[in-house]
Write an enzyme that holds these catalytic residues in place. Structure first.
Site, PDB file in Angstrom:
ATOM      1  N   TRP A  29      -1.526  -1.258  -1.171  1.00  0.00           N
ATOM      2  CA  TRP A  29      -2.804  -1.494  -0.529  1.00  0.00           C
ATOM      3  C   TRP A  29      -3.395  -0.175  -0.031  1.00  0.00           C
ATOM      4  CZ3 TRP A  29      -3.722  -6.335  -1.740  1.00  0.00           C
ATOM      5  CH2 TRP A  29      -2.722  -7.292  -1.682  1.00  0.00           C
TER       6      TRP A  29
ATOM      7  N   HIS B 104      -3.124  -2.183   4.729  1.00  0.00           N
ATOM      8  CA  HIS B 104      -1.963  -1.853   5.565  1.00  0.00           C
ATOM      9  C   HIS B 104      -2.240  -2.069   7.054  1.00  0.00           C
ATOM     10  CE1 HIS B 104       0.878  -0.482   2.601  1.00  0.00           C
ATOM     11  NE2 HIS B 104      -0.100   0.144   1.962  1.00  0.00           N
TER      12      HIS B 104
ATOM     13  N   ASP C 191       1.653   6.745   3.221  1.00  0.00           N
ATOM     14  CA  ASP C 191       0.793   7.159   2.103  1.00  0.00           C
ATOM     15  C   ASP C 191       0.376   8.627   2.216  1.00  0.00           C
ATOM     16  OD1 ASP C 191       0.660   5.055   0.289  1.00  0.00           O
ATOM     17  OD2 ASP C 191      -0.922   4.020   1.410  1.00  0.00           O
TER      18      ASP C 191
ATOM     19  N   ARG D 236       3.772  10.804   1.397  1.00  0.00           N
ATOM     20  CA  ARG D 236       4.278  10.921   0.028  1.00  0.00           C
ATOM     21  C   ARG D 236       3.561  12.007  -0.768  1.00  0.00           C
ATOM     22  NH1 ARG D 236       1.490   7.130  -4.023  1.00  0.00           N
ATOM     23  NH2 ARG D 236      -0.289   6.391  -2.824  1.00  0.00           N
TER      24      ARG D 236
ATOM     25  N   HIS E 227       7.329   3.047  -2.714  1.00  0.00           N
ATOM     26  CA  HIS E 227       6.166   2.180  -2.487  1.00  0.00           C
ATOM     27  C   HIS E 227       6.096   0.988  -3.442  1.00  0.00           C
ATOM     28  CE1 HIS E 227       3.938   4.948   0.341  1.00  0.00           C
ATOM     29  NE2 HIS E 227       4.867   5.751  -0.146  1.00  0.00           N
TER      30      HIS E 227
ATOM     31  N   HIS F 199       4.947   0.032   6.655  1.00  0.00           N
ATOM     32  CA  HIS F 199       4.155   0.266   5.437  1.00  0.00           C
ATOM     33  C   HIS F 199       4.693  -0.509   4.221  1.00  0.00           C
ATOM     34  CE1 HIS F 199       1.362   2.626   2.947  1.00  0.00           C
ATOM     35  NE2 HIS F 199       2.311   2.564   2.022  1.00  0.00           N
TER      36      HIS F 199
ATOM     37  N   ASP G  68       3.227  -3.046   1.212  1.00  0.00           N
ATOM     38  CA  ASP G  68       3.142  -2.745  -0.226  1.00  0.00           C
ATOM     39  C   ASP G  68       3.854  -3.765  -1.110  1.00  0.00           C
ATOM     40  OD1 ASP G  68       1.450  -0.573  -0.433  1.00  0.00           O
ATOM     41  OD2 ASP G  68       3.039   0.932  -0.350  1.00  0.00           O
TER      42      ASP G  68
ATOM     43  N   HIS H 287       2.396  -3.793  -7.139  1.00  0.00           N
ATOM     44  CA  HIS H 287       3.490  -2.933  -6.669  1.00  0.00           C
ATOM     45  C   HIS H 287       4.849  -3.506  -7.076  1.00  0.00           C
ATOM     46  CE1 HIS H 287       1.695   0.232  -3.895  1.00  0.00           C
ATOM     47  NE2 HIS H 287       0.655  -0.405  -4.405  1.00  0.00           N
TER      48      HIS H 287
ATOM     49  N   HIS I  26      -5.061  -1.330 -10.749  1.00  0.00           N
ATOM     50  CA  HIS I  26      -4.277  -1.175  -9.523  1.00  0.00           C
ATOM     51  C   HIS I  26      -5.197  -0.896  -8.326  1.00  0.00           C
ATOM     52  CE1 HIS I  26      -0.449  -0.321  -7.438  1.00  0.00           C
ATOM     53  NE2 HIS I  26      -1.288   0.274  -6.612  1.00  0.00           N
TER      54      HIS I  26
ATOM     55  N   ASP J  10      -5.654  -2.746  -4.650  1.00  0.00           N
ATOM     56  CA  ASP J  10      -5.342  -2.011  -3.417  1.00  0.00           C
ATOM     57  C   ASP J  10      -6.543  -1.977  -2.475  1.00  0.00           C
ATOM     58  OD1 ASP J  10      -2.692  -1.235  -3.797  1.00  0.00           O
ATOM     59  OD2 ASP J  10      -3.166   0.830  -4.358  1.00  0.00           O
TER      60      ASP J  10
HETATM   61  N1  DCM Z   1       2.222   2.693  -7.989  1.00  0.00           N
HETATM   62  C1  DCM Z   1       2.865   1.512  -8.347  1.00  0.00           C
HETATM   63  N2  DCM Z   1       3.754   1.513  -9.362  1.00  0.00           N
HETATM   64  C2  DCM Z   1       4.015   2.640 -10.049  1.00  0.00           C
HETATM   65  C3  DCM Z   1       3.361   3.847  -9.713  1.00  0.00           C
HETATM   66  C4  DCM Z   1       2.457   3.838  -8.652  1.00  0.00           C
HETATM   67  O1  DCM Z   1       2.640   0.474  -7.723  1.00  0.00           O
HETATM   68  N3  DCM Z   1       4.918   2.599 -11.031  1.00  0.00           N
HETATM   69  C5  DCM Z   1       1.228   2.666  -6.895  1.00  0.00           C
HETATM   70  C6  DCM Z   1       1.383   3.637  -5.757  1.00  0.00           C
HETATM   71  C7  DCM Z   1      -0.055   3.817  -5.294  1.00  0.00           C
HETATM   72  C8  DCM Z   1      -0.868   3.674  -6.562  1.00  0.00           C
HETATM   73  O2  DCM Z   1      -0.031   2.952  -7.486  1.00  0.00           O
HETATM   74  O3  DCM Z   1      -0.446   2.733  -4.447  1.00  0.00           O
HETATM   75  C9  DCM Z   1      -1.325   4.982  -7.157  1.00  0.00           C
HETATM   76  O4  DCM Z   1      -0.209   5.779  -7.345  1.00  0.00           O
HETATM   77  P1  DCM Z   1      -0.330   7.338  -7.593  1.00  0.00           P
HETATM   78  O5  DCM Z   1      -1.082   7.866  -6.407  1.00  0.00           O
HETATM   79  O6  DCM Z   1       1.109   7.789  -7.648  1.00  0.00           O
HETATM   80  O7  DCM Z   1      -1.058   7.453  -8.878  1.00  0.00           O
HETATM   81  N1  DCM Z   2      -7.061   5.242   0.254  1.00  0.00           N
HETATM   82  C1  DCM Z   2      -7.784   4.104   0.439  1.00  0.00           C
HETATM   83  N2  DCM Z   2      -8.977   3.984  -0.150  1.00  0.00           N
HETATM   84  C2  DCM Z   2      -9.465   4.970  -0.886  1.00  0.00           C
HETATM   85  C3  DCM Z   2      -8.767   6.154  -1.080  1.00  0.00           C
HETATM   86  C4  DCM Z   2      -7.556   6.238  -0.498  1.00  0.00           C
HETATM   87  O1  DCM Z   2      -7.338   3.191   1.144  1.00  0.00           O
HETATM   88  N3  DCM Z   2     -10.639   4.791  -1.451  1.00  0.00           N
HETATM   89  C5  DCM Z   2      -5.768   5.288   0.908  1.00  0.00           C
HETATM   90  C6  DCM Z   2      -4.675   5.337  -0.093  1.00  0.00           C
HETATM   91  C7  DCM Z   2      -4.236   6.767  -0.052  1.00  0.00           C
HETATM   92  C8  DCM Z   2      -4.572   7.207   1.387  1.00  0.00           C
HETATM   93  O2  DCM Z   2      -5.735   6.418   1.722  1.00  0.00           O
HETATM   94  O3  DCM Z   2      -2.900   6.861  -0.385  1.00  0.00           O
HETATM   95  C9  DCM Z   2      -4.888   8.630   1.584  1.00  0.00           C
HETATM   96  O4  DCM Z   2      -6.021   8.951   0.812  1.00  0.00           O
HETATM   97  P1  DCM Z   2      -6.728  10.375   0.844  1.00  0.00           P
HETATM   98  O5  DCM Z   2      -5.651  11.331   0.439  1.00  0.00           O
HETATM   99  O6  DCM Z   2      -7.804  10.219  -0.186  1.00  0.00           O
HETATM  100  O7  DCM Z   2      -7.226  10.616   2.209  1.00  0.00           O
HETATM  101 ZN    ZN Z   3       2.073   2.668  -0.176  1.00  0.00          ZN
HETATM  102 ZN    ZN Z   4      -1.129   0.640  -4.556  1.00  0.00          ZN
END
Ligand code: DCM
Ligand code: DCM
Ligand code: ZN
Ligand code: ZN
Ligand code: DCM
Length: 268
Positions: A1, A6, A45, A48, A60, A116, A120, A126, A149, A153
């Site tokens: 999410w 979250h 988030d 990581r 996650h 968190h 997720d 996820h 995805h 989220d």
């Molecule tokens: N994610 C997931 N499954 C994966 C890889 C990533 O659920 N195998 C999730 C983690 C983040 C989002 O997808 O919420 C984007 O991941 P990233 O920032 O690593 O591209």
């Molecule tokens: N995020 C979100 N919505 C978005 C972009 C990001 O909720 N449109 C969340 C997921 C990311 C975290 O905020 O993992 C941190 O994002 P950022 O690095 O863009 O500040």
């Molecule tokens: Zn997460």
């Molecule tokens: Zn996600």
């Protein structure tokens, strides 16, 4: 999410924890405000993406190697990577948060991770390996190009609520809390806690993962990947997805409260 999801999960949990649990986690987190859970709900988030926190990226999610939409299912031994997954992370941090001999900085991290990851694990994608949990499925949403995805989220929750501030999360949480206490979820909420056992966090959270992954076959892509690729998903698709998103956020918050209650009373 995203942040909204979250923080909403955290506020729902805040509404259902006991006063013992509230004190226990306010002490660990060093925050005596009413926002003590929501304030740290998105920390994992941010962490990581740091060099120090890179190791936590696989925590996650769990990559179910199933075959949607024909068959869904998660298997801990098959699907939890050797680098860890959301289920092993919940297991590890549930143990660590209760270890009074651990440095307080480590118990703070453990608490923030649990808050968190219980969120997720309730996002269906996820709990799915296909196309990197839908990240590699290109879609259109309200005229913009994004991926499957990301709309689960962020875009669909934010369309429902109309924003993504802490105040928006608090409002959404209040609505879902009413749903649990007296509304749509009243009759099912107690069944959401079935199988929860503090001495076995893997089995407990695998129930949540299984439950969430099933929606990949029924709601996320009931007609396969190709059917979501060439239509704008902010209309009919949103209408069928949003009740599932609301229920999953409600469940995550209710289960998080119950899990924190077990931790606080199991280790006093
Ligand atoms: N994610 C997931 N499954 C994966 C890889 C990533 O659920 N195998 C999730 C983690 C983040 C989002 O997808 O919420 C984007 O991941 P990233 O920032 O690593 O591209
Ligand atoms: N995020 C979100 N919505 C978005 C972009 C990001 O909720 N449109 C969340 C997921 C990311 C975290 O905020 O993992 C941190 O994002 P950022 O690095 O863009 O500040
Ligand atoms: Zn997460
Ligand atoms: Zn996600
Ligand atoms: N954010 C969000 N939803 C959005 C856009 C942003 O939750 N639709 C969050 C993610 C980041 C913060 O707000 O943590 C700032 O995002 P940005 O730098 O992308 O504006």
């Amino acid at each position: 999410w995203g942040n909204l999801g979250h923080e909403t999960v955290a506020y729902i949990a805040t509404n259902f924890v006991s006063s013992t649990t509230k004190t226990y986690f306010q002490n660990i987190l060093g925050d005596t405000t009413t926002d003590y859970l929501a304030n740290v709900a998105t920390w994992a988030d941010t962490y990581r993406y740091t060099t120090a926190g890179e190791y936590s990226e696989p925590y996650h999610f769990i990559d179910a190697n199933d075959n949607p939409p024909t068959s869904c299912g998660v298997d801990y031994d098959r699907d939890c990577d050797s680098a860890g997954c959301v289920v092993s992370a919940i297991n590890n941090y549930t143990t660590r948060v209760q270890e009074t001999s651990l440095k307080s900085s480590e118990r703070i991290i453990a608490a923030k991770m649990i808050i968190h990851f219980v969120g997720d694990i309730h996002q269906p994608l996820h709990d799915e390996n296909l196309d990197v949990g839908g990240n590699d499925i290109d879609v259109t949403y309200a005229g913009t190009s994004t991926n499957l995805h990301h709309i689960w989220d962020t875009n669909m929750p934010e369309q429902l609520v109309g924003g993504y501030t802490l105040a928006d999360a608090k409002t959404w949480a209040a609505n879902l809390t009413t749903g649990i206490k007296t509304g749509t979820y009243k009759s099912s909420a107690s069944s959401w806690l079935t199988g929860m056992d503090l001495s076995d966090p893997v089995s407990s959270s695998m129930i949540w993962a299984q439950d969430s992954n099933a929606y990949v076959c029924t709601t996320v892509m009931p007609n396969g990947v190709s059917s979501v690729e060439n239509v704008d998903l902010s209309g009919d698709y949103y209408d069928t997805a949003i009740p599932v998103i609301e229920e999953q956020i409600a469940k995550a918050g209710y289960r998080l409260a119950a899990w924190l209650n077990l931790i606080a009373t199991g280790s006093t």
